[in-house]
Design an enzyme around this catalytic site. Structure first.
Site, mmCIF file in Angstrom:
data_model
loop_
_atom_site.group_PDB
_atom_site.id
_atom_site.type_symbol
_atom_site.label_atom_id
_atom_site.label_comp_id
_atom_site.label_asym_id
_atom_site.label_seq_id
_atom_site.Cartn_x
_atom_site.Cartn_y
_atom_site.Cartn_z
ATOM 1 N N LYS A 14 0.079 -3.743 -11.308
ATOM 2 C CA LYS A 14 -1.850 -3.723 -10.754
ATOM 3 C C LYS A 14 -1.753 -2.366 -10.750
ATOM 4 O O LYS A 14 -2.328 -1.560 -11.520
ATOM 5 C CB LYS A 14 -1.652 -4.462 -9.891
ATOM 6 N N ARG A 89 -7.416 -11.406 -2.018
ATOM 7 C CA ARG A 89 -5.842 -12.203 -2.537
ATOM 8 C C ARG A 89 -5.820 -13.498 -2.084
ATOM 9 O O ARG A 89 -5.221 -14.371 -2.225
ATOM 10 C CB ARG A 89 -4.490 -11.622 -2.318
ATOM 11 N N ARG A 128 12.469 -0.772 -8.477
ATOM 12 C CA ARG A 128 11.562 -0.330 -7.428
ATOM 13 C C ARG A 128 12.446 -0.066 -6.512
ATOM 14 O O ARG A 128 12.294 0.906 -5.786
ATOM 15 C CB ARG A 128 10.345 -0.645 -7.132
ATOM 16 N N ARG A 134 11.208 0.640 -0.710
ATOM 17 C CA ARG A 134 10.127 -0.053 -0.090
ATOM 18 C C ARG A 134 10.777 -1.700 0.942
ATOM 19 O O ARG A 134 11.517 -2.099 0.165
ATOM 20 C CB ARG A 134 8.754 -0.887 -0.778
ATOM 21 N N ARG A 145 7.149 -12.870 -1.765
ATOM 22 C CA ARG A 145 5.952 -13.058 -1.998
ATOM 23 C C ARG A 145 5.199 -13.238 -3.269
ATOM 24 O O ARG A 145 3.729 -13.441 -3.882
ATOM 25 C CB ARG A 145 5.774 -10.992 -2.055
#
Ligand code: B4P
Length: 190
Positions: A14, A89, A128, A134, A145
């Site tokens: 996204k 969401r 990532r 992160r 998630r």
């Protein structure tokens, strides 16, 4: 096409694609995830509240998120259009966005739904994690998630499908191929 959403599971691309398509569409990209992360970094009261949910892979409460988006959509740079990345969401966020747009006399033009299989999503986010570190990109939190997405955001997709707004795009493959699929999908009639 001036008022758009980009929806998809974590890691579907996204944010990556929003940054690539907004220039060609001439609209402003608004990522709720980026706004939260900026607030976390600055340790604002909003960031302090959001961090606990984000680190656990949960959604930040609707009351907090909705107020933040309402505020952002009142700013003058979105007058010509926007691409919202990562919002709505939840079904309650859909209702809030409907209300915001109705009070401005506006409608949504399309919802881009990016798809990718779960193994690919996990692999991308673990990669990532190595690059960006992160806090919500550990394997356990990623799986959580993905389950939150299935439980809460599939209903958001279903609501927009009923309205005939969804343009489903395969998110697998080279970045530029995904970008051109999105732009082609937006040029076609729903
Ligand atoms: P987001 O920032 O939206 O996190 P995300 O879903 O992981 O991002 P995205 O899906 O955009 O990442 P991308 O695929 O581009 O949200 C983070 C958190 O904020 C949420 O968990 C929640 O706590 C909170 N939050 C945000 N919005 C909220 C809301 N509305 N309500 C409540 N809480 C909210 O990138 C993933 C990786 O894949 C990148 O490394 C990228 O390089 C790679 N990639 C992308 N496309 C690729 C391709 N085609 N091939 C290979 N790799 C690719």
């Amino acid at each position: 096409m001036t008022r758009l959403l980009i929806v998809g599971p974590p890691g579907s691309g996204k944010g990556t694609q929003a940054a690539r398509i907004t220039d060609s569409l001439g609209v402003v990209a608004i990522s709720t995830g980026d706004i939260f992360r900026a607030n976390v970094k600055e340790m604002t009261p909003l960031g302090v509240e959001a961090k606990q949910y984000m680190d656990a892979g949960d959604y930040v409460p609707d009351s907090v998120t909705n107020a933040m988006v309402r505020d952002r959509l009142a700013q003058s740079d979105v007058a010509e259009g926007f691409l919202l990345d990562g919002y709505p969401r939840t079904v309650a966020q859909v209702a809030e966005l409907d209300d915001i747009l109705a009070s401005n006399g506006q409608n949504l033009d399309a919802v881009v739904l990016l798809t990718a299989d779960e193994d690919e999503l996990v692999a991308r986010l673990l990669k990532r994690a190595q690059i960006e570190g992160r806090a919500d990109d550990t394997e356990d939190v990623i799986r959580h998630r993905l389950s939150v997405y299935r439980e809460q955001t599939q209903d958001v997709v279903a609501a927009y499908r009923e309205r005939g707004l969804v343009r489903e795009v395969d998110g697998l493959g080279e970045l530029e191929d995904v970008t051109s699929r999105i732009l082609t999908a937006l040029r076609q009639d729903a």
